[in-house]
Write a protein that holds these residues in place. Structure first.
Motif, PDB file in Angstrom:
ATOM      1  N   PHE A 132       7.209  10.243   2.123  1.00  0.00           N
ATOM      2  CA  PHE A 132       6.670   9.672   0.661  1.00  0.00           C
ATOM      3  C   PHE A 132       6.194  10.755  -0.060  1.00  0.00           C
ATOM      4  N   GLY A 133       5.634  11.639   0.733  1.00  0.00           N
ATOM      5  CA  GLY A 133       4.816  12.874  -0.223  1.00  0.00           C
ATOM      6  C   GLY A 133       3.543  12.396  -0.707  1.00  0.00           C
ATOM      7  N   ALA A 134       2.897  11.638   0.057  1.00  0.00           N
ATOM      8  CA  ALA A 134       1.795  11.006  -0.442  1.00  0.00           C
ATOM      9  C   ALA A 134       0.659  12.134  -0.098  1.00  0.00           C
ATOM     10  N   ALA A 135      -0.351  12.143  -1.258  1.00  0.00           N
ATOM     11  CA  ALA A 135      -1.259  13.232  -1.046  1.00  0.00           C
ATOM     12  C   ALA A 135      -2.652  12.253  -1.524  1.00  0.00           C
ATOM     13  N   ASP A 136      -3.798  13.030  -1.449  1.00  0.00           N
ATOM     14  CA  ASP A 136      -5.116  12.683  -1.756  1.00  0.00           C
ATOM     15  C   ASP A 136      -5.457  12.842  -3.357  1.00  0.00           C
ATOM     16  N   ARG A 195      -4.221  17.231  -1.497  1.00  0.00           N
ATOM     17  CA  ARG A 195      -4.042  17.518   0.051  1.00  0.00           C
ATOM     18  C   ARG A 195      -3.253  16.403   0.527  1.00  0.00           C
ATOM     19  N   PRO A 196      -2.068  16.849   1.358  1.00  0.00           N
ATOM     20  CA  PRO A 196      -1.244  15.828   2.031  1.00  0.00           C
ATOM     21  C   PRO A 196      -2.020  14.975   2.877  1.00  0.00           C
ATOM     22  N   LEU A 197      -1.702  13.488   2.846  1.00  0.00           N
ATOM     23  CA  LEU A 197      -2.271  12.684   3.882  1.00  0.00           C
ATOM     24  C   LEU A 197      -1.754  12.757   5.110  1.00  0.00           C
ATOM     25  N   THR A 198      -0.805  13.536   5.449  1.00  0.00           N
ATOM     26  CA  THR A 198      -0.188  13.676   6.509  1.00  0.00           C
ATOM     27  C   THR A 198      -0.017  14.963   6.892  1.00  0.00           C
ATOM     28  N   LEU A 207       4.163  15.063  16.284  1.00  0.00           N
ATOM     29  CA  LEU A 207       2.764  15.692  16.334  1.00  0.00           C
ATOM     30  C   LEU A 207       2.119  15.308  14.781  1.00  0.00           C
ATOM     31  N   LEU A 208       2.821  14.503  13.928  1.00  0.00           N
ATOM     32  CA  LEU A 208       2.180  14.285  12.607  1.00  0.00           C
ATOM     33  C   LEU A 208       1.189  13.152  12.671  1.00  0.00           C
ATOM     34  N   GLY A 209       0.010  13.612  12.168  1.00  0.00           N
ATOM     35  CA  GLY A 209      -1.325  12.962  12.139  1.00  0.00           C
ATOM     36  C   GLY A 209      -1.561  12.619  10.566  1.00  0.00           C
ATOM     37  N   VAL A 210      -2.670  11.639  10.519  1.00  0.00           N
ATOM     38  CA  VAL A 210      -3.003  11.366   9.090  1.00  0.00           C
ATOM     39  C   VAL A 210      -4.493  11.926   8.914  1.00  0.00           C
ATOM     40  N   SER A 211      -4.933  12.104   7.799  1.00  0.00           N
ATOM     41  CA  SER A 211      -6.030  12.923   7.333  1.00  0.00           C
ATOM     42  C   SER A 211      -7.264  11.702   7.173  1.00  0.00           C
ATOM     43  N   ILE A 212      -8.327  12.219   6.887  1.00  0.00           N
ATOM     44  CA  ILE A 212      -9.546  11.282   6.930  1.00  0.00           C
ATOM     45  C   ILE A 212      -9.521  10.548   5.472  1.00  0.00           C
ATOM     46  N   PRO A 213      -8.970  11.096   4.432  1.00  0.00           N
ATOM     47  CA  PRO A 213      -8.783  10.488   3.356  1.00  0.00           C
ATOM     48  C   PRO A 213      -7.741   9.253   3.343  1.00  0.00           C
ATOM     49  N   CYS A 214      -6.737   9.469   4.078  1.00  0.00           N
ATOM     50  CA  CYS A 214      -5.810   8.573   4.503  1.00  0.00           C
ATOM     51  C   CYS A 214      -6.426   7.208   4.942  1.00  0.00           C
ATOM     52  N   LEU A 215      -6.850   7.464   6.052  1.00  0.00           N
ATOM     53  CA  LEU A 215      -7.695   6.284   6.811  1.00  0.00           C
ATOM     54  C   LEU A 215      -8.655   5.599   5.917  1.00  0.00           C
ATOM     55  N   ARG A 216      -9.557   6.644   5.034  1.00  0.00           N
ATOM     56  CA  ARG A 216     -10.345   5.666   4.238  1.00  0.00           C
ATOM     57  C   ARG A 216      -9.579   4.823   3.111  1.00  0.00           C
ATOM     58  N   SER A 217      -8.531   5.332   2.574  1.00  0.00           N
ATOM     59  CA  SER A 217      -7.608   4.529   1.658  1.00  0.00           C
ATOM     60  C   SER A 217      -6.969   3.486   2.134  1.00  0.00           C
ATOM     61  N   PHE A 218      -6.680   3.654   3.504  1.00  0.00           N
ATOM     62  CA  PHE A 218      -6.027   2.485   4.425  1.00  0.00           C
ATOM     63  C   PHE A 218      -7.163   1.311   4.682  1.00  0.00           C
ATOM     64  N   ARG A 219      -8.450   1.680   4.935  1.00  0.00           N
ATOM     65  CA  ARG A 219      -9.343   0.614   5.277  1.00  0.00           C
ATOM     66  C   ARG A 219      -9.707  -0.139   3.569  1.00  0.00           C
ATOM     67  N   ALA A 220      -9.958   0.835   2.598  1.00  0.00           N
ATOM     68  CA  ALA A 220     -10.199   0.146   1.156  1.00  0.00           C
ATOM     69  C   ALA A 220      -9.126  -0.989   0.976  1.00  0.00           C
ATOM     70  N   ALA A 221      -8.011  -0.548   1.189  1.00  0.00           N
ATOM     71  CA  ALA A 221      -6.652  -1.310   0.489  1.00  0.00           C
ATOM     72  C   ALA A 221      -6.596  -2.718   1.312  1.00  0.00           C
ATOM     73  N   TRP A 264       0.810  -1.370   0.031  1.00  0.00           N
ATOM     74  CA  TRP A 264      -0.007   0.135   0.058  1.00  0.00           C
ATOM     75  C   TRP A 264       0.716   1.387   0.084  1.00  0.00           C
ATOM     76  N   MET A 265       0.551   2.191  -1.035  1.00  0.00           N
ATOM     77  CA  MET A 265       1.070   3.512  -0.870  1.00  0.00           C
ATOM     78  C   MET A 265       2.649   3.112  -1.202  1.00  0.00           C
ATOM     79  N   GLY A 266       3.111   1.941  -1.793  1.00  0.00           N
ATOM     80  CA  GLY A 266       4.580   1.596  -1.979  1.00  0.00           C
ATOM     81  C   GLY A 266       5.478   1.774  -0.644  1.00  0.00           C
ATOM     82  N   LEU A 267       4.772   1.813   0.407  1.00  0.00           N
ATOM     83  CA  LEU A 267       5.726   1.855   1.540  1.00  0.00           C
ATOM     84  C   LEU A 267       6.345   0.551   1.903  1.00  0.00           C
ATOM     85  N   CYS A 268       6.135  -0.770   1.460  1.00  0.00           N
ATOM     86  CA  CYS A 268       6.583  -1.852   1.829  1.00  0.00           C
ATOM     87  C   CYS A 268       8.091  -1.680   1.136  1.00  0.00           C
TER      88      CYS A 268
END
Length: 992
Positions: A305-309, A313-316, A255-269, A170-174
């Motif tokens: 990684f610079g992930a965005a929705d 908008r940045p995912l973090t 203090l870095l947090g994750v956005s709602i779109p990030c949570l949605r993408s995480f659950r979907a994948a 997911w998101m190329g993180l691995c």
């Protein structure tokens, strides 16, 4: 006879060999060597033939399809070390090796056994025996051994999921490149980077005392010229002086947090893997494999990684919401609740969530290993910066945050740092909760209140016992201890629960709703949380419903009527409350009799309401009746009797003050003395009721001071005793202590005003009074705020005292500051702002700065005219007119003052009657202005209407000192009492 046995191939070969030997056997005269050679050849041929036949049979067997028994399970047994090598995650990645080639899948059945565990997948099973140790608790079945066995179970469960997560990438993180050493933020010594007071540091490189190295401490004193800091090490009492080069600042919370779109993408994948997962399972089964390459937290890896929705908008980003949840909560349920809560925000796209699962780096040491000093400083600062927090609070019978000590601590930090805390529950829990609320709301509130009020100490767990002990100590040592924490947390929960209870009420039919227990409980809870406006319609609905169903004289109906009367009283709707209070009393008299305790309580309630309404004459017989019954039933020294003695004395005191009737003041005096003597005898000299009675008697003596100066002398030791006792029993910052401070200051000022201003005694008294007023101002500002009426009343008294001391600049400064604060916080037309402006104008008037005072007085009058338009008695408007008229008269503007004086006299005459002191004073002011205008005849006719004014006029004409006005004749300060002080005992109730 049985079936003949089938000959084997070996038997046929043996027979053939024998035949060959017989055939080839030589004659008898053949030599021995030749015979032996033929026999040996025959034997070799037999062996070769037998081997060939076996190989042929194996070949044929391999070509045939073997029949499999579907019920046969092939079991493998393995031996494992006690602890998973490298931890759960590392062991999970190499699980096939640990289980000797056994491959686990998502469908594998995992089961704990007496000696370890077993895993079944299809027809294959592996039984693992986990080695046990010799230490106490590490023997087979011991707590330590079971904990490690459970780690093995977690590793087995995580193994196939790790493979699936890595395959999803997911998101190329691995496949993300690990950080280079130079990318990791290095801790810098305090000598290179300044460290603030309160920062958490680690000691390193101390050669003289190597035992200090590695210890954690808090900076208590900033750097000096030698580069040394004051540091209190964790667990030590006294700070040490350590050089900055030996101190490494411990990093704060990421203090870095994750956005709602990030949570949605995480659950979907990863929904096929996350279903049913707890937060702790998600760490080993999802987060660690996703971040294994980068060795970062998920949020930090996405950020790097610079992930965005899809919207760019940045995912973090820096978190805006901190989530508190127990580690065994459902991951999917929690994410769903967070999404729903974010959707309710004004800008959900700007919500970034700090959740341990996503924001913590699980490849580093856990935060729970950090000392309490870090949690009390760095963590609280980070939480304050995030700005809001949510807690996943379910089920209602046993809320999960109370089972984790660190969750309790995080809630405590949110409350003590005043970060807004919101409660979240799943949709299923919402539905279950609504059913319980309709059944009995008290079940929910009592369960939560019990846990918050110390019950969590039994149920809360931590990784280590010392961690839980440290959390309990930190909470107990905080301001207010666990009681203050529990009170605020319960208030938050109750307010949240009220919204759900209101929704539950809306599901009921009108007839059922109006008499439901839930309606009564919601109304009561709203009152407890001071939401009186919301409670009012519910209380009225309850009264109407019970009257209709139960009748007007039913006990439950009368209780609802009484609650409504009390609520309206609290709201200041005194006229509306009066008929309900009278209805309650009439019902009690009819159903219970005149001497029943409930009837007497109703008498006390109605009499207090009438007193607050200003109907003192109607309240007086009720007070007398209540006292008479209590003397007869309870005796003279019962606390309730003493309270009624005091209340009657207070009422007589108020009547004497407002009517100018000194007889009532004299009647009140022995009652107050009786109340004080009884409290001293029954409760002791330091009981709060006794201290209040002391203050109450002192206050009455101060009111008698203008009649008998000796009363002030008697009041002084009482005021000092009340103050000393309040400081000892209640503490310096308690409201009753601060009132005692103000009472003593007022007494000292009254004593100073009894002697000429140039008398040294006057200056001495005023010098003692001014710091007391200052203490009262500071104390009430801290407790109530700078623009609370009580705080402002002491500010005005302090300013007047400074003026008497000749400190004009200081007096004007604090009075102007109070006006500025009221204008900024309340607005120009707020009643408290107008009162402050009136006092500032009075300060100018006392200095003869009439031109500065006049525009302020006109502003006040305009404000009160708007506020009191349409009211029957415009008391503050009339008082403001009187003040402005006096200013105009002092400037010789009698033509402008005359119509104002007439308006004041007409207003008080219509509202209060001709004999009221306010009316008499207004007539005297009008006569004075008319005389200045040469309208002597009209002035004389007014004086003729009021004989008491004629006596004063004759006294002045004879050159003697003016007669002192009777008590209450002077108009009181606007919308407040004489000194802004209300004796504590007036606020006492039977519940105290």
């Amino acid at each position: 006879m049985g079936m003949p046995r089938r000959k084997s191939a070996q038997e046929f070969l043996a027979a053939g060999a024998v035949a060959m030997i017989a055939f080839w056997a030589p004659q008898e005269d053949t030599g021995l060597v030749l015979r032996f050679t033929f026999a040996l050849l025959a034997l070799v041929a037999l062996i070769l033939a037998s081997v060939g036949v076996d190989l042929m049979q194996e070949y044929r067997s391999s070509k045939e399809t073997k029949k499999v028994n579907p019920f046969e399970i092939i079991t493998t047994r393995v031996e494992l070390p006690t602890s998973p090598p490298g931890g759960v995650y590392e062991a999970a990645t190499k699980m096939s090796e640990h289980l000797q080639g056994f491959q686990t899948t998502l469908n594998s059945e995992i089961k704990a056994t007496e000696h370890g565990f077993q895993v079944t997948d299809g027809n294959n099973r592996v039984r693992a025996r986990v080695a046990f140790g010799t230490a106490i608790g590490w023997e087979q079945g011991g707590a330590g051994w079971e904990e490690q066995r459970n780690c093995w179970l977690s590793a087995v469960w995580a193994s196939p999921r790790i493979a699936a997560v890595q395959a999803s990438n997911w998101m190329g993180l691995c496949k993300m490149t690990p950080r280079a050493p130079e990318e990791v933020a290095a801790e810098k010594p305090a000598a290179e980077q300044a460290v603030d007071i309160g920062a958490v540091v680690r000691v390193e490189g101390v050669s003289s005392k190597p035992e200090l190295n590695g210890k954690i401490g808090t900076v208590t004193k900033g750097v000096n010229e030698s580069g040394r800091y004051g540091v209190r090490l964790d667990g030590a009492k006294d700070p040490l002086s350590l050089h900055g080069r030996n101190l490494l600042a411990v990093s704060g919370l990421d203090l870095l947090g994750v956005s709602i779109p990030c949570l949605r993408s995480f659950r979907a994948a990863l929904s096929h893997l996350s279903a049913g997962m707890t937060l702790s399972q998600a760490i080993s089964g999802l987060l660690l494999p996703l971040t294994g390459a980068s060795r970062r937290s998920l949020a930090r890896a996405l950020h790097d990684f610079g992930a965005a929705d899809e919207a760019g908008r940045p995912l973090t980003a820096d978190a805006t919401m901190f989530v508190i949840a127990a580690d065994y909560e459902s991951l999917d349920d929690l994410i769903a609740c967070v999404e729903a809560h974010a959707a309710q925000q004004e800008k959900p796209e700007q919500v970034y969530v700090w959740l341990e699962t996503f924001s913590l780096n699980y490849h580093a040491a856990p935060l729970t290993d950090r000392p309490m000093a870090w949690w009390q400083a760095s963590f609280k600062a980070a939480l304050k910066q995030i700005g809001s927090a949510c807690v996943f609070m379910q089920p209602w019978e046993e809320p999960t945050p109370f089972t984790r000590a660190w969750c309790v601590w995080q809630m405590h930090c949110a409350i003590t740092t005043e970060v807004p805390l919101t409660i979240l529950v799943s949709t299923a829990e919402e539905e279950r909760l609504q059913e319980t609320l309709l059944e009995d709301m008290d079940l929910v509130t009592s369960a939560f209140d019990r846990k918050a009020d110390g019950g969590w100490r039994k149920s809360a767990e931590a990784d280590k016992p010392e961690q839980k002990a440290a959390i309990e100590r930190a909470i107990d040592r905080a301001e207010g201890g666990n009681d203050a924490f529990a009170g605020k947390l319960i208030s938050i929960f109750h307010r949240w629960l009220l919204a759900r209870a209101k929704r539950a009420l809306d599901t009921l039919a009108a007839e059922e709703r109006s008499t439901s227990k839930l309606l009564d409980r919601v109304a009561t809870l709203l009152q407890e949380h001071n939401d009186l406006e919301s409670a009012e319609p519910l209380c009225k609905e309850l009264v109407e419903g019970r009257k209709k169903k139960l009748g007007p004289r039913h006990a439950d109906t009368l209780e609802a009527v009484n609650n409504l009367a009390l609520l309206l009283h609290q709201l200041g709707k005194l006229e509306e409350a009066e008929p309900f209070s009278k209805e309650k009393l009439a019902g009690c008299r009819a159903q219970l009799g005149d001497h029943h305790p409930d009837t007497i309580t109703s008498i006390d309630t109605l009499s207090q309401l009438l007193s607050d309404t200003g109907k003192l004459d109607e309240a007086l017989p009720l007070k007398r009746e209540s006292l008479a019954v209590k003397r007869k039933v309870l005796g003279d020294r019962h606390p309730d009797t003493l309270l009624s003695v005091n209340n009657l004395a207070v009422l007589l005191n108020d009547l004497g003050r407002t009517t100018g009737n000194s007889k009532m003041l004299r009647e009140a005096e022995p009652l107050k003395r009786e109340a004080l003597a009884g409290c001293r005898e029954v409760l002791g000299n330091r009981h709060p009721h006794t201290l209040a009675s002391i203050a109450n008697l002192a206050d009455m003596l101060m009111q008698l001071g203008h009649i008998d100066p000796r009363a002030l002398q008697e009041a002084e030791p009482l005021c000092r005793e009340a103050l000393a006792g309040s400081r000892e029993v209640l503490g310096d910052g308690h409201p009753d202590t601060l009132k005692s401070v103000g009472n003593l200051a007022a007494l000292l000022v009254d004593q100073a005003h009894q002697v000429p201003p140039d008398n040294p005694i006057a200056k001495k008294k005023l010098k003692e009074a001014e710091p007391l007023y200052r203490e009262a101002v500071v104390g009430f500002t801290k407790g109530l705020g700078s623009v609370h009426p009580t705080t402002l009343s002491y500010v005005h008294e302090q300013a007047r005292t400074l003026l008497d001391l000749g400190k004009v600049v200081d007096a004007e400064r604090i009075q102007r500051d109070s006006v500025s604060s009221c204008r900024a916080q309340l607005g120009d037309s707020h009643p408290e702002t107008l009162i402050c402006v009136t006092h500032l104008a009075g300060l100018y008037r006392a200095q003869n700065k009439l031109k500065e005072a006049e525009p302020l007085s006109r502003e006040v009058l305009d404000g009160w005219r708007k506020i009191e338009a349409g009211e029957a008695v415009q008391r503050n408007t009339l008082t403001s007119i009187n003040i402005l008229a006096e200013l105009l008269h002092a400037q010789g503007k009698d033509h402008e003052a005359e119509p104002l004086c007439r308006e004041v006299k007409t207003g008080f005459l219509a509202a209060l009657g001709p004999q009221h002191p306010f009316t008499v004073s207004a007539a005297e002011n009008l006569a004075g202005v008319l005389r200045s205008l040469g309208k002597t005849a009209e002035a004389d006719s007014i004086l003729a209407e009021y004989p008491q004014l004629k006596d004063r006029e004759n006294q002045r004409a004879q050159g003697g000192p003016p007669l002192p006005p009777p008590p209450g004749e002077q108009l009181p300060p606007l919308a407040t009492n004489g000194r802004g002080v209300k004796c504590a005992i007036e606020e006492l109730s039977d519940e105290d």
